[in-house]
Design a protein around this motif. Structure first.
Motif: not given
Length: 221
Positions: A132-156
């Motif tokens: 992606l970087l080679a084709e774009l030719g400039n930097p790409i923003v990168s911030t971690s993606a996550y789904v907050p823990a929910s009651e039915d899914h548990g904490e982990l």
């Protein structure tokens, strides 16, 4: 709904990479794999897309956004790199490290910390990011993606289940989802502040053990 692209993790299909990059140049926001976790990203040079990323992460405007560069020489265009910082980064990249550095004028204000004039930069060890970087030719923003823990899914989070939950949760919010079929872990990058006289660990993460070993054995040489 987002467009899902299935891409080979070791040999990214050129045509699909080109299609994604064209969308990024047009302001698209994507969910994509890195060498640590899935990230939300966009073209660094499209301010409207960067603002969307901030909104998705609910990030304050004074918190710098990390972006990916293709190499150490590429970093030098976007950050002031001291001799010490150069020596450290040369030994640690590509890899799971985010370096806080003084930003140059090429870094958009919407990305950097407005008071400190610093920004976070990574050079990932990941084939799709490289393509992606080679084709774009400039930097790409990168911030971690996550789904907050929910009651039915548990904490982990659970491998496999969490990836699907992430895709489902962000499908209406991003334009592109890249799926390699590979399960990533949940450990984010180690953040190293290189703006001072000595490197400072801001957030321990993946690669922390190797970094500590390097600082002890080779960082003073």
């Amino acid at each position: 709904m987002a467009t899902l692209y299935s891409i080979h993790p070791d040999n990214p299909q050129t045509q699909r990479i080109e299609t994604i990059v064209k969308a990024l140049r047009g302001g698209a926001v994507m969910l994509y794999p890195t060498d640590t976790v899935y990230a939300i990203g966009c073209d660094l040079n499209v301010p409207a897309a960067v603002k969307r990323v901030r909104q998705l992460k609910r990030m304050a405007n004074d918190k710098p956004l990390t972006f990916l560069c293709s190499s150490l020489s590429n970093i030098a265009a976007y950050a002031a790199v001291s001799d010490q910082a150069y020596r450290i980064m040369r030994c640690l990249i590509p890899g799971p490290y985010t370096f806080l550095l003084p930003a140059t004028k090429l870094v958009p204000r919407v990305v950097m910390n407005p008071k400190r004039k610093t920004t976070g930069i990574r050079v990932p060890d990941e084939r799709i990011c490289d393509a992606l970087l080679a084709e774009l030719g400039n930097p790409i923003v990168s911030t971690s993606a996550y789904v907050p823990a929910s009651e039915d899914h548990g904490e982990l989070p659970v491998l496999g289940i969490e990836r699907m939950r992430l895709f489902d949760a962000l499908d209406p919010l991003v334009d592109i989802i890249i799926d390699t079929g590979v399960e990533l872990g949940f450990q984010t990058s180690t953040i190293v502040d290189l703006t001072g006289d000595r490197p400072a660990i801001i957030r321990p993460g993946r690669g922390m053990d190797a970094l500590q070993d390097w600082l002890v054995d080779g960082g003073r040489g």
